[in-house]
Every structure is written in structure tokens, then in C-alpha cells.
Design a protein around this motif. Structure first.
Motif, short mmCIF file in Angstrom:
data_model
loop_
_atom_site.label_atom_id
_atom_site.label_comp_id
_atom_site.label_asym_id
_atom_site.label_seq_id
_atom_site.Cartn_x
_atom_site.Cartn_y
_atom_site.Cartn_z
N GLY A 269 18.00 -29.65 -6.96
CA GLY A 269 18.42 -30.05 -8.10
C GLY A 269 19.76 -29.86 -8.60
N PRO A 270 20.30 -30.32 -9.83
CA PRO A 270 21.66 -30.05 -10.15
C PRO A 270 21.76 -28.55 -10.55
N GLN B 13 23.23 -26.69 0.47
CA GLN B 13 22.92 -27.91 1.14
C GLN B 13 22.01 -27.93 2.21
N LEU B 14 22.05 -26.51 2.86
CA LEU B 14 21.25 -26.39 4.07
C LEU B 14 19.64 -26.27 3.57
N VAL C 282 25.00 -25.95 11.19
CA VAL C 282 25.96 -25.16 10.34
C VAL C 282 27.07 -25.90 9.61
N GLY C 283 27.76 -26.81 10.13
CA GLY C 283 28.67 -27.69 9.63
C GLY C 283 29.60 -26.79 8.95
N ASP C 284 29.82 -27.11 7.46
CA ASP C 284 30.75 -26.53 6.49
C ASP C 284 30.10 -25.20 6.30
N THR C 285 28.91 -24.79 6.54
CA THR C 285 28.58 -23.52 6.13
C THR C 285 29.47 -22.21 6.83
N HIS C 286 29.78 -21.18 5.97
CA HIS C 286 30.66 -20.14 6.81
C HIS C 286 29.50 -18.72 6.33
N GLY C 287 30.43 -17.81 6.76
CA GLY C 287 29.92 -16.53 6.19
C GLY C 287 28.80 -15.98 7.06
N PRO C 288 28.25 -15.04 6.68
CA PRO C 288 26.81 -14.50 7.41
C PRO C 288 26.00 -15.53 7.79
N LEU D 278 22.24 -17.22 -1.53
CA LEU D 278 22.76 -18.22 -2.43
C LEU D 278 23.15 -17.65 -3.53
N ASP D 279 24.32 -18.10 -4.20
CA ASP D 279 24.85 -17.65 -5.47
C ASP D 279 25.28 -19.08 -6.17
N LEU D 280 24.49 -19.57 -7.00
CA LEU D 280 24.84 -20.86 -7.78
C LEU D 280 26.05 -20.76 -8.68
#
Lengths: 309, 481
Positions: free
Chosen positions: B248-249, B442-443, B352-358, B465-467
Motif C-alpha cells: 500500500g501507499p 519493494q521486495l 537484489v536490484g537496487d536493494t542495499h545494506g544488510p 523495513l523503515d517506512l
């Protein structure tokens, strides 16, 4: 008639003490693990919470199955009480030590599934219903090994009476004679009381599962009922594997209480240390590992019992 | 007549006395609190776990006090009202309006009249307006330290009946007339007769085994306890299998601006002490660990992890480090924990694409902004990488990174890093120039689709996640344009 009254009274006292003990132990282990200091609060927290829930109003959902919703906790508690009644707490205190008590116990514990399912079903809400079905998916996987290890415990006694099973352990306890029995039994107890790693129907990922829509007195009744089942299962473990009331110096009922306490500590400890497992993984492990081991336990115990004759 | 009424009054007095005595017993119990976190309220809402006087409950039904921490944005308002009305009476609401406490290691010094300060005042005003309009009876505190006492006071007054329970905000009546047939709406012609309260009976569709089953559409969030605050997920359930999921948004979008208190945001513009950055990273990972343990019903261990995070300061790093080492050994040895998480939420390298981090590093992608930083390289920094790509790998990844961060803190001294418009925060790489936005959330739909509900939740939890961060980065990048 007075015997019946005394028996019912003894059962009531045992259940009350057992449920209170579970609440104290749970708080105690929780505080210990969380790194809080220990205070006298462990003794009061449970009763205070029960009173608080009694003052809360019951919740309403859209078109619940109201009768079943009220019935489910009562059934759970009744099954716990019935299970405990089959166990003689001391030689002079056989509550309902009939000739096939262990079958009655097994039957009562099998019906726990009905209580949990009704509890989740009747709220007419999504997460409770998923919790209910989870338990049904789980139930056969722990009930089969439960029945098998209890049958093994009955083999040396050549009787289905719990009193006879205890007496048959005068020389050596079943926990030594049948080393597979107690560990398998303890896993099934976690399933039976949906405690610790098998707390699947009431899990946090379902926002409380079957209890997600429950509040007030109904929630208190549900928690008490669950503790009653746990107490009955722990007492049966003490009777079937740890020699029940047998032991030197102390009166039989004290031995029974101490052994039950040890098993309760184990299971409550597991509730704060072991992560909730996945339903699927447990079902696989139960059918591939637990049930074959329980069958081996039955064959070995039968063979040993025959050899001893 | 007179005698009867006199006796009646006496009985009433006895009953009141009894009610009071019982209420006093109940008032001494831990307060069942259901926390709801809005903008800036996540840390405060989480920290109530540490209080022994408060008990975090998993469902609003069991709560006496509803804690609303931070700003309630328009998308959060309706869900908050629904949860309020679901809580069983007696109930009370407590607003914490001031946001969460700032990061303790970074003194918050927004210059007078700065944008940040103006935004904070505006945010508080909006929440006050919501409280006045929809929650007129709610309690109010401005400091996080006052939450415990205020919750207990509300609780005490409720159970002693000195405070009236809050009435429902919305009328408790069906949105549309009952048009079902029979007691449960299943009657009528064939299997699909009736439309209870205007809701058609479920459509059917193929499940993952090709069986025709009812599809149940369900909106999860934004206050679903095991998931992060603000996460809205529209799922279709087949039994307990997630058949389809859509994100959702983001309810925080447009309500979060740049933060002066976050050391990582400051490091984008100017150099910040590495020790500060790594302390914050370790805290963030430990807070995640607390949430993840909570979702596994290990609430006592979760409190332990959170206590480590909240006690962590620059001067007690060796102590916390030793405790964390013991704690992590225990977790990594736990059979049931690996059973619960291994193979759950598996991410392939091509996803993974644009996902970074842990999350990326637990999938074997060795991407870390710290690798390009000469100061970090001077400390001998090498990123931790796991190859498995499942939830268990992400658990070990974050625990390992938290321990690595504590080691860096002890070595870093006064070294500084940042100012180049690129920084590695606890959830991934932030790069101002190229405008890439971390896409971990988005994953999520892909990870949960086709999974059982329990696995789906654990997969979502493992993403950390942290929106609010997503919304903040979006706004910062837009400002930069």
C-alpha cells in the motif's frame, strides 16, 4: 459419597495450585531471561492480571458463534481437569484411578483440539480462524507420539491404570527404563498446551491467533484452561516416567508435586528460550523423527517387559 | 418501605466498597498497552517493552490503554480510530506528542527558526488537532519519560471507575444493510446467496496446488504488531497461504522531513565521528533484533536485546560488546531459531536490484559505502557477507554487523567520515547525487507471495523495513532536485 467429595476437593486444590504455580513460574522465568531483577511481584502478577481481566468487558465481533465461543475455554479447562483426575496424586488419593486411566487421559488430550478449534472458529475473524486451522494441522503430529509413548509406559505395568503404571516403577523409573519416552513426551506436551516452540495457534504473527479477538473474563478463562491442560500433562509425565509418588522420606503427594514442578519448569523455561517453529517443519519432524522414535520406544519397551517376565 | 431502601443503600455501599477493593487489586497489575506508532514515535512505542509496569499486548482487544506515539498522518487516522473502537472497555488513549526521544548520542540542536523546528511544531499542531477532534478524552504527555506514569494513572482511574471509559468514535453499526440469507449469510440460492452487509461472498481462484478455493482479501497494517509501523499490505489469502500481495501507499509520505538528529543524515552533508555512526548502527540492529524476537513470541529475550540497545553508550562499549557476544552465541546455537528462519524469505541475487545494506550483503552482494571510505579502510573495515539470502542469513548478518560496529567504535577514536553525499546507514546506502532510492520494501510482495502466513511475517520482519526512512529519503532527494 464423602470419598467423591474429598476427591473433587483434592482435584480442585491441585488444579488451583498448579495453575497458580504456572503463572508464578512463567513470570519468574520471564523476568530472569529479560534481565529484570527478581521481586515479590512474581507472586502477585498472575492473580492481579486475572482480577483485571474479570473487570474488563467481553469483546464483540460481527456475528460470532456465541455459544461455541463461551464453551471453548470451559471445554479446555474441563479437559485439563479430566486429565488430572485420571492421575493418582498419592497412593491414598486416587481420584479416578480406573482400570484404563491412561486411555481416558489420552482421549481427553485428543479433544483439546476441539476446544482450540472452536475458540478460533467462533470469533468469526480471520486471524483466530487461521490459528484454529494451524492447530488442526499440528494436532495429529503430536497426538500420535503422545499416545505411543504413553502406551510404552503402560507396557511394563501390564495395565492401563495410572496407579499400576506408577507401582511398576518401584524398582526403576520409566525415564531410565525407556530413555526415549520422556523427551518425546515433553515435545508433545508443548504441542498439547500450545506452549513455547509450539505456540502456533496463539502466535504473535497472528496478533494472538485464536485469542486475538478475546478480552476480559473469556481471556482469563482461556489462559487458566491452557494452564490446566499443562498441569495435567506435566503431572502425567511425572506419573508415567518419573515414578509419580514414589520416593523416600517425603510423603507421596509431595514427591508427586516436586516431580510435576520439575517438568513444569522445563516447559515454562522452553517458552522463553525456544523460538516458535514453523508448522510445516514441525509436522515433517514429527512424522520423520518423533513417530518412528516413539514406535522404537514401544517395541523396545515391549521386548524389555517380555524379557523381564 | 423506608427500611427496605435503607437496607438497599447499605448493600449498595458494601458493593461499592467491594468494587473498590477489587479495583485496587487490578490497578496493581501491569497495564495492558497497545502501542501505535506514528511519525517519529516508533522508538518510544517500542521502548514501553522495557517497563515492567506496562505489558505490551498483541491485540487491541486485550488493551486498557492505547498509546499513540508520534504524529498520526491522514492515512493512519482511520486505522487508529478502528483500533480505538475495538479495544474492550474500559479503555483510554494516551497521546505522546513530541515525537520519540532523539538519538541519545547526538545532541539535538536545530537552529532557532530552522526548517526542522518549524516542521516539528507543525507536526505537533496537526496531532493536537486530531486529538481534539477525534480523541477528546485522551490523555496527553510531551515526554517519553512520562508515558509509564501517565499510563498507570489512566489504568488506575479506569479500573477504580474514577474515569469513564472512552466512548466509541465511530458508530458501531454495519456500513450497509444486512442482505445475507440465514444466520451467517450463506443461505439463498446455491453457494453464493446473499450479500451480508453488502460484502459479496468470496470469489474463488486456484491456490498454489491448483485447487479452487475461496480468496479472502485482507488489508494488513498499519499497526499490525509484528510488522513495522505504517506498513500497509493488501493480501489475498487462500487459507493461510498468501496468494497475492501488494504494497500500500507509505502513510508517512509527505510528513517526514530531513532530520537533524540522525547522524547518518548529517553525514551526508558534513563529516561525523565514525564512533557516533557505528553506535547508531549497532543500536539500530539491536532494536531490530528485539522486534524480530518479539515476533517469534520470545518477549523476554526481546526485552534483553532492547535493553542492550538502549543502554549502549560510548563509554560502555566493551561491557555491551561482551554481553552481545554471549547473547549472539546463544541465538546462533538455537536449533528452533534456525528452524523458524532458515529457508524463509529467500532472496536470489538477481532479485537484489537496487536493494542495499544488510539485506543485500546477506544475499552475497558485497556492497557497502564504507568500503569506499578511506577512514573506514584505515580501520581495516571489511564488510560481513553471507551467501544464503534467507531470513536466517539476515539475522546473522545484522547480529554480526552490530558486533563489528562495536569493534569499530573502540578503534575509531576521533576519526570522521562523511560529507561526500554518500553514507551507509543501518539499512543501506544513501547517495544524494544519483538519486537511487533503496527499494527493500519493494521486495516484500514477491517474498511473501505463495508463502504461509507465518513464513510471510518472518520474511517481512527479516527485511528490517523503515517506512519513515523511505519517506524521509524521498523528501530529501526531492529537496535536492
Amino acid at each position: 459419597m464423602t470419598d467423591v467429595a474429598a476427591g473433587v476437593l483434592a482435584l480442585g486444590v491441585a488444579l488451583f495450585l498448579g495453575v497458580y504455580l504456572v503463572s508464578v513460574l512463567d513470570r519468574f522465568v520471564s523476568d530472569l531471561v529479560a534481565g529484570h531483577g527478581l521481586t515479590a511481584n512474581v507472586f502477585w502478577a498472575g492473580p492481579r492480571r486475572a482480577v483485571l481481566l474479570l473487570l474488563q468487558q467481553p469483546s464483540r465481533t460481527e456475528r460470532p458463534d456465541a455459544e461455541a465461543w463461551a464453551f471453548a475455554p470451559a471445554l479446555l479447562g474441563a479437559l485439563g481437569a479430566l486429565g488430572l483426575a485420571t492421575i493418582p496424586l498419592a497412593p491414598e488419593l486416587p481420584l479416578a484411578d480406573n482400570a484404563d486411566g491412561i486411555v481416558l487421559f489420552g482421549a481427553a488430550m485428543a479433544l483439546v483440539m476441539v476446544a482450540v478449534f472452536l475458540h478460533g472458529w467462533s470469533a468469526n475473524s480471520v486471524f483466530p480462524l487461521i490459528g484454529a486451522y494451524r492447530f488442526v494441522a499440528l494436532a495429529l503430529s503430536y497426538e500420535m507420539p503422545l499416545a505411543l509413548v504413553l502406551i510404552s509406559a503402560a507396557l511394563p505395568a501390564e495395565s492401563l491404570s495410572v496407579g499400576e503404571i506408577i507401582r511398576s516403577q518401584t524398582d526403576v523409573w520409566n525415564v531410565i527404563r525407556q530413555p526415549l519416552g520422556l523427551p518425546i513426551y515433553m515435545v508433545t506436551v508443548a504441542g498439547l498446551a500450545f506452549w513455547g516452540p509450539l505456540r502456533l495457534p496463539d502466535a504473535a504473527d497472528l496478533s494472538g491467533g485464536t485469542r486475538a479477538e478475546v478480552s476480559g473474563p473469556a481471556l482469563a478463562a482461556w489462559e487458566v484452561g491452557r494452564s490446566m491442560v499443562l498441569v495435567a500433562a506435566a503431572a502425567m509425565g511425572a506419573a508415567a516416567f518419573l515414578g509419580g509418588w514414589l520416593g523416600p522420606w517425603l510423603p507421596g503427594v509431595v514427591w508427586m508435586g516436586l516431580k510435576t514442578l520439575v517438568l513444569l519448569v522445563l516447559i515454562v523455561w522452553s517458552g522463553h528460550h525456544l523460538a516458535r517453529v514453523r508448522t510445516e517443519r514441525f509436522v515433517v519432524v514429527a512424522w520423520v523423527v518423533l513417530i518412528p522414535l516413539a514406535l522404537i520406544d514401544v517395541f523396545l519397551s515391549g521386548w524389555l517387559a517380555l524379557a523381564a517376565r | 418501605m423506608g427500611v427496605t431502601s435503607h437496607r438497599g443503600a447499605g448493600r449498595g455501599a458494601v458493593r461499592d466498597e467491594l468494587r473498590r477493593a477489587v479495583g485496587k487489586i487490578a490497578a496493581g497489575s501491569a497495564v495492558p498497552v497497545f502501542p501505535m506508532a506514528g511519525v517519529g514515535g516508533r522508538d518510544a512505542a517500542r521502548r514501553i517493552r522495557l517497563s515492567r509496569r506496562l505489558e505490551v499486548v498483541s491485540s487491541p482487544r486485550a488493551a486498557n490503554v492505547l498509546l499513540i506515539a508520534g504524529e498520526i498522518t491522514p492515512r493512519l487516522l482511520r486505522p487508529a480510530i478502528r483500533i480505538h473502537d475495538q479495544a474492550s472497555p474500559p479503555r483510554a488513549t494516551l497521546f505522546l506528542i513530541a515525537g520519540g526521544a532523539p538519538e541519545p548520542d547526538v545532541p539535538s540542536k536545530p537552529e532557532a527558526g530552522s526548517n526542522t523546528e518549524v516542521a516539528a511544531v507543525e507536526s505537533a499542531l496537526r496531532t493536537h488537532a486530531i486529538r481534539d477532534r477525534f480523541f477528546p478524552f485522551a490523555g496527553l504527555v510531551h515526554q517519553e519519560s512520562e508515558v509509564e506514569a501517565a499510563s498507570r494513572a489512566l489504568h488506575r482511574d479506569l479500573v477504580l471507575a474514577e474515569r469513564a471509559t472512552e466512548p466509541a468514535i465511530q458508530p458501531d453499526r454495519p456500513p450497509l444493510p444486512w442482505r445475507g440469507r440465514g444466520p451467517y449469510g450463506h443461505g439463498g440460492k446455491g453457494m453464493t446467496g446473499g450479500a451480508p452487509y453488502g460484502r459479496p461472498l468470496p470469489e474463488r481462484g486456484n491456490d498454489r496446488d491448483g485447487l479452487q478455493l475461496d480468496r479472502l482479501p485482507l488489508r494488513i497494517g498499519p499497526f499490525f504488531p509484528p510488522l513495522v509501523p505504517g506498513l500497509l499490505l493488501d493480501v489475498e489469502l487462500h487459507g493461510d497461504v498468501v496468494q497475492a500481495a501488494e504494497l500500500g501507499p507509505n502513510p508517512f509520505s509527505g510528513y517526514v522531513g530531513a532530520s537533524a538528529t540522525c547522524p547518518f543524515m548529517r553525514a551526508l552533508a558534513s563529516p561525523v565521528r565514525i564512533a557516533d555512526l557505528e553506535l547508531s548502527r549497532a543500536r539500530s540492529h539491536l532494536r531490530w533484533l528485539s522486534d524480530a524476537l518479539h515476533a517469534l513470541d520470545l518477549s523476554a529475550l526481546s526485552i534483553r536485546a532492547l535493553a542492550l540497545a538502549e543502554r549502549l553508550e560510548a563509554d560502555n562499549v566493551p561491557l555491551i560488546s561482551a554481553e552481545l557476544a554471549r547473547f549472539s552465541r546463544r541465538l546462533e546455537r538455537s536449533r528452533t531459531l534456525t528452524w523458524a528462519t532458515r529457508g524463509v524469505g529467500h532472496i536470489r541475487v538477481d532479485q537484489v536490484g537496487d536493494t542495499h545494506g544488510p539485506v543485500a550483503r546477506a544475499t552475497g552482494v558485497e556492497a557497502d559505502a564504507r568500503c569506499d571510505d578511506i577512514e573506514y579502510l584505515a580501520l581495516g573495515f571489511r564488510p560481513i557477507v553471507h551467501d544464503d539470502g534467507d531470513a536466517w542469513a539476515r539475522w546473522r548478518q545484522r547480529i554480526g554487523e552490530a558486533r563489528q560496529s562495536l569493534r569499530l567504535v573502540t578503534q575509531a577514536g576521533d576519526r570522521r567520515s562523511g560529507g561526500a553525499g554518500i553514507v551507509e546507514d543501518p539499512r543501506g546506502m544513501i547517495r544524494l547525487q544519483t538519486h537511487t532510492l533503496d527499494s527493500t520494501s519493494q521486495l516484500l510482495p514477491e517474498l511473501v507471495t505463495g508463502r504461509e502466513w507465518g513464513d510471510a511475517v518472518l520474511a517481512a520482519v527479516s527485511l528490517d523495513l523503515d517506512l519513515e526512512r523511505d519517506a524521509r529519503l524521498t523528501s530529501v532527494i526531492e529537496e535536492g532536485r
